[in-house]
Design a protein around this motif. Structure first.
Motif, PDB file in Angstrom:
ATOM      1  N   GLY A   5       0.955  -1.163   0.046  1.00  0.00           N
ATOM      2  CA  GLY A   5       0.027  -0.152   0.109  1.00  0.00           C
ATOM      3  C   GLY A   5       0.759   1.385   0.169  1.00  0.00           C
ATOM      4  N   MET A   6       2.049   1.128   0.852  1.00  0.00           N
ATOM      5  CA  MET A   6       2.803   2.398   0.755  1.00  0.00           C
ATOM      6  C   MET A   6       3.446   2.567  -0.432  1.00  0.00           C
ATOM      7  SD  MET A   6       2.488   3.914   3.656  1.00  0.00           S
ATOM      8  CE  MET A   6       3.569   5.011   3.483  1.00  0.00           C
ATOM      9  N   LEU A   7       3.823   1.414  -1.242  1.00  0.00           N
ATOM     10  CA  LEU A   7       4.476   1.695  -2.533  1.00  0.00           C
ATOM     11  C   LEU A   7       3.558   2.183  -3.572  1.00  0.00           C
ATOM     12  CD1 LEU A   7       6.651  -1.516  -2.834  1.00  0.00           C
ATOM     13  CD2 LEU A   7       7.342   0.785  -2.643  1.00  0.00           C
ATOM     14  N   ILE A   8       2.187   1.713  -3.506  1.00  0.00           N
ATOM     15  CA  ILE A   8       1.173   2.060  -4.393  1.00  0.00           C
ATOM     16  C   ILE A   8       0.818   3.569  -4.236  1.00  0.00           C
ATOM     17  CG2 ILE A   8      -1.371   1.956  -5.013  1.00  0.00           C
ATOM     18  CD1 ILE A   8      -1.168  -1.022  -4.392  1.00  0.00           C
ATOM     19  N   LEU A   9       0.766   3.876  -2.972  1.00  0.00           N
ATOM     20  CA  LEU A   9       0.488   5.426  -2.634  1.00  0.00           C
ATOM     21  C   LEU A   9       1.602   6.296  -2.866  1.00  0.00           C
ATOM     22  CD1 LEU A   9      -1.499   7.229  -1.097  1.00  0.00           C
ATOM     23  CD2 LEU A   9      -0.247   6.956   1.108  1.00  0.00           C
ATOM     24  N   LEU A  10       2.616   6.030  -2.787  1.00  0.00           N
ATOM     25  CA  LEU A  10       4.028   6.678  -3.300  1.00  0.00           C
ATOM     26  C   LEU A  10       4.005   6.883  -5.051  1.00  0.00           C
ATOM     27  CD1 LEU A  10       6.698   8.174  -2.728  1.00  0.00           C
ATOM     28  CD2 LEU A  10       7.816   5.752  -2.979  1.00  0.00           C
ATOM     29  N   VAL A  11       3.534   5.930  -5.703  1.00  0.00           N
ATOM     30  CA  VAL A  11       3.583   5.866  -7.071  1.00  0.00           C
ATOM     31  C   VAL A  11       2.479   6.710  -7.357  1.00  0.00           C
ATOM     32  CG1 VAL A  11       3.284   4.313  -9.229  1.00  0.00           C
ATOM     33  CG2 VAL A  11       5.040   3.473  -7.448  1.00  0.00           C
ATOM     34  N   ALA A  12       1.318   6.469  -6.775  1.00  0.00           N
ATOM     35  CA  ALA A  12       0.098   7.210  -7.273  1.00  0.00           C
ATOM     36  C   ALA A  12       0.116   8.499  -7.081  1.00  0.00           C
ATOM     37  CB  ALA A  12      -1.097   6.693  -6.519  1.00  0.00           C
ATOM     38  N   LEU A  13       0.684   9.045  -6.007  1.00  0.00           N
ATOM     39  CA  LEU A  13       0.973  10.523  -5.360  1.00  0.00           C
ATOM     40  C   LEU A  13       2.213  10.894  -6.684  1.00  0.00           C
ATOM     41  CD1 LEU A  13       0.690  10.682  -1.705  1.00  0.00           C
ATOM     42  CD2 LEU A  13      -0.797  11.491  -3.505  1.00  0.00           C
ATOM     43  N   SER A  14       3.092  10.166  -6.912  1.00  0.00           N
ATOM     44  CA  SER A  14       4.312  10.776  -7.815  1.00  0.00           C
ATOM     45  C   SER A  14       3.419  11.094  -9.224  1.00  0.00           C
ATOM     46  CB  SER A  14       5.225   9.892  -7.957  1.00  0.00           C
ATOM     47  OG  SER A  14       5.948   9.759  -6.700  1.00  0.00           O
ATOM     48  N   ILE A  15       2.642  10.183  -9.742  1.00  0.00           N
ATOM     49  CA  ILE A  15       2.107  10.253 -11.054  1.00  0.00           C
ATOM     50  C   ILE A  15       1.228  11.386 -10.917  1.00  0.00           C
ATOM     51  CG2 ILE A  15       0.445   9.273 -12.509  1.00  0.00           C
ATOM     52  CD1 ILE A  15       1.853   6.662 -11.868  1.00  0.00           C
ATOM     53  N   TYR A  16       0.560  11.682 -10.068  1.00  0.00           N
ATOM     54  CA  TYR A  16      -0.277  12.651  -9.755  1.00  0.00           C
ATOM     55  C   TYR A  16       0.275  13.983  -9.705  1.00  0.00           C
ATOM     56  CZ  TYR A  16      -4.099  15.896  -7.678  1.00  0.00           C
ATOM     57  OH  TYR A  16      -5.060  16.581  -7.419  1.00  0.00           O
ATOM     58  N   ALA A  17       1.191  13.977  -8.807  1.00  0.00           N
ATOM     59  CA  ALA A  17       2.059  15.505  -8.702  1.00  0.00           C
ATOM     60  C   ALA A  17       2.863  15.604 -10.076  1.00  0.00           C
ATOM     61  CB  ALA A  17       3.235  15.221  -7.844  1.00  0.00           C
ATOM     62  N   ILE A  18       3.081  14.798 -11.070  1.00  0.00           N
ATOM     63  CA  ILE A  18       3.756  15.165 -12.124  1.00  0.00           C
ATOM     64  C   ILE A  18       2.727  15.613 -13.208  1.00  0.00           C
ATOM     65  CG2 ILE A  18       4.789  13.753 -14.197  1.00  0.00           C
ATOM     66  CD1 ILE A  18       6.454  12.121 -12.198  1.00  0.00           C
ATOM     67  N   LEU A  19       1.715  14.857 -13.182  1.00  0.00           N
ATOM     68  CA  LEU A  19       0.714  15.239 -14.068  1.00  0.00           C
ATOM     69  C   LEU A  19      -0.095  16.782 -13.821  1.00  0.00           C
ATOM     70  CD1 LEU A  19      -1.767  12.254 -14.340  1.00  0.00           C
ATOM     71  CD2 LEU A  19      -0.360  13.102 -16.219  1.00  0.00           C
ATOM     72  N   ILE A  20      -0.225  17.055 -12.714  1.00  0.00           N
ATOM     73  CA  ILE A  20      -0.334  18.441 -12.071  1.00  0.00           C
ATOM     74  C   ILE A  20       0.744  19.306 -12.670  1.00  0.00           C
ATOM     75  CG2 ILE A  20      -0.877  20.089 -10.405  1.00  0.00           C
ATOM     76  CD1 ILE A  20      -3.091  18.081 -10.870  1.00  0.00           C
ATOM     77  N   ALA A  21       2.041  19.033 -12.397  1.00  0.00           N
ATOM     78  CA  ALA A  21       3.010  19.985 -12.747  1.00  0.00           C
ATOM     79  C   ALA A  21       3.342  20.154 -14.212  1.00  0.00           C
ATOM     80  CB  ALA A  21       4.357  19.381 -11.995  1.00  0.00           C
ATOM     81  N   ARG A  22       2.986  19.144 -14.947  1.00  0.00           N
ATOM     82  CA  ARG A  22       3.050  19.152 -16.395  1.00  0.00           C
ATOM     83  C   ARG A  22       1.951  20.033 -17.060  1.00  0.00           C
ATOM     84  NH1 ARG A  22       3.513  19.865 -20.574  1.00  0.00           N
ATOM     85  NH2 ARG A  22       3.829  18.708 -22.556  1.00  0.00           N
TER      86      ARG A  22
END
Length: 71
Positions: free
Chosen positions: A12-29
């Motif tokens: 769950g922690m890995l999924i959360l880390l990956v999901a938040l990273s993808i979300y942040a990259i999409l927002i920043a892009r």
């Protein structure tokens, strides 16, 4: 809260880390291109909402990590 270790917490922690990273990259892009010319107060409000919106599914996700139940 469970006293026995289970596989859901590290996964769950890995999924959360990956999901938040993808979300942040999409927002920043993509978001700056859309709202870059808007008034700074409107931009601030949008970034504030986008910065908090990821918290909405977090409670159910944490319940799943701890107990395996969906809600």
């Amino acid at each position: 809260m469970s006293h026995e270790p289970n596989w859901r917490i590290p996964v769950g922690m890995l999924i959360l880390l990956v999901a938040l990273s993808i979300y942040a990259i999409l927002i920043a892009r993509y978001v700056p291109e859309l709202i870059g010319g808007w008034h700074i107060i409107v931009q601030t409000a949008i970034y504030l909402v986008l910065g908090l919106i990821w918290l909405l599914p977090l409670k159910r996700f944490l319940i799943w990590m701890e107990s395996g139940r969906r809600s």
